[in-house]
Write a protein that holds these residues in place. Structure first.
Motif, PDB file in Angstrom:
ATOM      1  N   CYS A  57      12.576   0.977   5.570  1.00  0.00           N
ATOM      2  CA  CYS A  57      13.933   0.837   5.033  1.00  0.00           C
ATOM      3  C   CYS A  57      14.182  -0.576   4.522  1.00  0.00           C
ATOM      4  O   CYS A  57      13.732  -1.551   5.116  1.00  0.00           O
ATOM      5  N   ARG A  58      14.904  -0.660   3.403  1.00  0.00           N
ATOM      6  CA  ARG A  58      15.129  -1.962   2.754  1.00  0.00           C
ATOM      7  C   ARG A  58      16.402  -2.659   3.235  1.00  0.00           C
ATOM      8  O   ARG A  58      16.553  -3.857   3.050  1.00  0.00           O
ATOM      9  N   ASP A  98       2.603  -3.188   6.360  1.00  0.00           N
ATOM     10  CA  ASP A  98       3.821  -3.835   5.854  1.00  0.00           C
ATOM     11  C   ASP A  98       3.850  -5.347   6.079  1.00  0.00           C
ATOM     12  O   ASP A  98       4.822  -5.997   5.695  1.00  0.00           O
ATOM     13  N   PRO A 129       8.610  13.143  -1.350  1.00  0.00           N
ATOM     14  CA  PRO A 129       7.462  12.596  -0.614  1.00  0.00           C
ATOM     15  C   PRO A 129       7.796  12.188   0.825  1.00  0.00           C
ATOM     16  O   PRO A 129       6.885  11.970   1.625  1.00  0.00           O
ATOM     17  N   HIS A 130       9.115  12.121   1.134  1.00  0.00           N
ATOM     18  CA  HIS A 130       9.509  11.777   2.509  1.00  0.00           C
ATOM     19  C   HIS A 130       9.243  12.932   3.466  1.00  0.00           C
ATOM     20  O   HIS A 130       9.366  12.783   4.667  1.00  0.00           O
ATOM     21  N   GLU A 145       2.092  -4.407  -3.080  1.00  0.00           N
ATOM     22  CA  GLU A 145       3.230  -3.513  -3.341  1.00  0.00           C
ATOM     23  C   GLU A 145       3.814  -3.033  -2.000  1.00  0.00           C
ATOM     24  O   GLU A 145       3.077  -2.521  -1.162  1.00  0.00           O
ATOM     25  N   GLN A 177       1.411   9.739   2.160  1.00  0.00           N
ATOM     26  CA  GLN A 177       2.871   9.577   2.254  1.00  0.00           C
ATOM     27  C   GLN A 177       3.298   8.574   3.317  1.00  0.00           C
ATOM     28  O   GLN A 177       4.336   7.944   3.214  1.00  0.00           O
ATOM     29  N   HIS A 178       2.504   8.493   4.378  1.00  0.00           N
ATOM     30  CA  HIS A 178       2.796   7.545   5.463  1.00  0.00           C
ATOM     31  C   HIS A 178       1.470   7.189   6.096  1.00  0.00           C
ATOM     32  O   HIS A 178       0.416   7.698   5.687  1.00  0.00           O
ATOM     33  N   ARG A 195       5.556  -0.602   0.736  1.00  0.00           N
ATOM     34  CA  ARG A 195       5.534   0.860   0.862  1.00  0.00           C
ATOM     35  C   ARG A 195       6.893   1.422   0.436  1.00  0.00           C
ATOM     36  O   ARG A 195       7.899   0.711   0.420  1.00  0.00           O
ATOM     37  N   PRO A 196       6.946   2.728   0.138  1.00  0.00           N
ATOM     38  CA  PRO A 196       8.205   3.319  -0.337  1.00  0.00           C
ATOM     39  C   PRO A 196       9.343   3.136   0.658  1.00  0.00           C
ATOM     40  O   PRO A 196       9.108   3.017   1.869  1.00  0.00           O
ATOM     41  N   ASP A 197      10.563   3.138   0.142  1.00  0.00           N
ATOM     42  CA  ASP A 197      11.711   2.845   1.017  1.00  0.00           C
ATOM     43  C   ASP A 197      12.065   3.992   1.963  1.00  0.00           C
ATOM     44  O   ASP A 197      12.865   3.805   2.861  1.00  0.00           O
ATOM     45  N   TYR A 198      11.453   5.181   1.797  1.00  0.00           N
ATOM     46  CA  TYR A 198      11.711   6.209   2.812  1.00  0.00           C
ATOM     47  C   TYR A 198      10.949   5.898   4.101  1.00  0.00           C
ATOM     48  O   TYR A 198      11.361   6.295   5.184  1.00  0.00           O
TER      49      TYR A 198
END
Ligand code: HL5
Ligand code: SIN
Ligand code: MN
Length: 270
Positions: free
Chosen positions: A248-249, A120, A44-45, A240, A168-169, A242-245
């Motif tokens: 960044c965490r 975010d 998904p990135h 929730e 995705q973004h 967003r995804p880590d791609y």
């Protein structure tokens, strides 16, 4: 490398600073080769152009390709970022916008910080973006256009559209300025598009208004954008995350490498 006071002042006055040919030709080749490899990694990135299979953007390559992991700590780049944002910083987001020849679509007029505040809960615009030209950027292949000085107005737009262009973004289409807002800002600030050879790097503010036109030329315009955020300013997502791609965490402070990224990989360039 240290920026001069004049360069720092220019960044704060205009909202961007172009450093032509900061990276050399061998380094550009290493980075484009790493991008070719990374484009083959499914997931998904990897965002494709509307209705097609051409790559529009790839996220988080610095977590898969050592060239990019080192590039974000390069002594020509990270110390300069820290002069522009005198804080400990980490990489908040890393993406490569591919703008393929004959069909790379536009990136709508927007301010980055609005996206990150909405999506975010990023508390403050304590970021610096770097845009690394992976191709020569000309007037023909869809250069990023900036409204110089527009970052000093703060956020000029507040809303996100009801329909998302991408799952995705957050595509700039979803938070694009209205024609009226853009026309009024251009009256005051004008427009400019930094151009230059592959290997040039543009530092730019998270609040500067920017966008770019479709690419109808035979030349791709691959642009790597890394966003550094102050470690003191982590996102506070409402629900929730967003995804880590895409966010960044790893918020540990970055330290500069002693050698340029290419030397750190054992491929010393002159
Ligand atoms: N695509 C980014 C994100 O965080 C936001 C845009 O240029 C940055 C507006 O999803
Ligand atoms: C962006 O702001 O993320 C897109 C700019 C571009 O690639 O032209
Ligand atoms: Mn942007």
């Amino acid at each position: 490398m240290r920026l001069t006071q004049q360069q720092v002042d220019e960044y704060h006055a205009n909202g961007f600073l172009l450093m032509e040919s900061l990276l050399d030709g061998d380094e550009v080749r290493q980075l484009t080769e790493a991008f070719r490899r990374d484009c083959d990694v499914p997931g998904p990135h990897r965002v494709t152009e509307d209705g097609g299979s051409q790559v529009r953007a790839v996220y988080a390559s610095h977590r898969r390709q050592p060239e990019y992991a080192d590039l974000v700590r390069d002594p020509r780049i990270l110390p300069a970022v820290r002069q522009l944002l005198p804080e400990d910083v980490y990489v908040y987001q890393f993406k490569i916008n591919a703008k393929p020849a004959f069909g790379g679509d536009k990136w709508a007029w927007h301010q980055d910080y609005l996206a990150w505040r909405i999506a975010d809960g990023l508390p403050a615009p304590l970021q610096v973006n770097i845009g690394v030209f992976l191709d020569d950027v000309t007037e023909f292949n869809g250069p990023v256009i900036f409204l110089p000085g527009s970052h000093r107005d703060g956020l000029v737009h507040r809303e996100r559209k009801a329909d998302a262009k991408s799952a995705q973004h957050l595509d700039p289409d979803d938070i694009s300025l209205t024609p009226e807002q853009l026309a009024a800002l251009v009256d005051r600030h004008g427009m400019t598009s930094p151009k230059g050879p592959a290997g040039s790097v543009v530092f730019f503010s998270p609040e500067i208004v920017h966008g770019s036109a479709p690419n109808m030329s035979p030349w791709a315009r691959r642009l790597l954008i890394a966003t550094y955020n102050a470690c003191s300013n982590p996102p506070r997502p409402q629900g929730e995350p967003r995804p880590d791609y895409v966010v960044c965490r790893d918020t540990a402070p970055l330290t500069p490498l002693e050698h340029r990224f290419s030397a750190a990989l054992g491929m010393v360039t002159s």
